[in-house]
Design an enzyme around this catalytic site. Structure first.
Site, PDB file in Angstrom:
ATOM      1  N   CYS A   1       0.872  -1.178   0.000  1.00  0.00           N
ATOM      2  CA  CYS A   1       0.000   0.000   0.000  1.00  0.00           C
ATOM      3  C   CYS A   1       0.903   1.220   0.000  1.00  0.00           C
ATOM      4  CB  CYS A   1      -0.954  -0.026   1.191  1.00  0.00           C
ATOM      5  SG  CYS A   1      -0.145   0.033   2.802  1.00  0.00           S
ATOM      6  N   ASN A   2       0.543   2.268   0.696  1.00  0.00           N
ATOM      7  CA  ASN A   2       1.369   3.466   0.714  1.00  0.00           C
ATOM      8  C   ASN A   2       2.486   3.381   1.742  1.00  0.00           C
ATOM      9  OD1 ASN A   2       1.892   6.143  -0.318  1.00  0.00           O
ATOM     10  ND2 ASN A   2       1.279   6.872   1.692  1.00  0.00           N
TER      11      ASN A   2
END
Length: 151
Positions: A98-99
């Site tokens: 993800c981030n």
């Protein structure tokens, strides 16, 4: 039936190990960020299935002021596992990112619980991928998104 997994059952690797796996084996990169984050920039050949959606949770009026502010929140994608299963097999080798690593850790747990066998979480997420220089020559601020909502 197997006992539900938790985050302690998830193997987490750094971005350098993830890059090596992507270059030398049959691992695929599963990006679980929002579509907006993914469209800004992503790893080459990545698949995108959002684990969470960003939603407007409502508006709040500030006392004594005529302005209202928007409150944003995230809700879990109720079809996440089914959407991953539509493009990947349970035996596929997946690097989940993800981030920054939080959503991907939870997504990894859900995938393991649903029968996926070869799941690794990429610690640090796409932000670490960019910081390692794996995202190209654009400045990091053009490639990264900020995590405004953290749990």
């Amino acid at each position: 039936m197997d006992a539900p997994k938790d985050h302690q059952n998830v193997v987490t690797i750094d971005v350098h190990a993830a890059k090596n796996l992507l270059n030398s084996s049959d691992y695929r990169y599963l990006d679980v960020r929002s579509v907006e984050e993914f469209n800004k920039s992503h790893a080459e050949n990545a698949y995108n299935v959002p684990y969470m959606f960003i939603t407007e949770a409502g508006k709040m009026s500030l006392k004594g002021q005529s302005k209202s502010i928007k409150i944003w929140g995230r809700v879990k994608n109720p079809d996440f596992v089914e959407q991953v299963a539509a493009i990947c097999e349970n035996e596929d080798h997946l690097i989940v990112a993800c981030n920054s690593g939080g959503r991907s850790l939870r997504a990894s747990v859900d995938l393991l619980d649903s029968g996926f066998k070869h799941i690794v979480n990429m610690g640090g997420g796409y932000s670490a991928w960019v910081d390692a220089g794996f995202a190209g020559d654009k400045p990091p601020e053009e490639l990264k998104t900020s995590c405004k909502i953290r749990r």
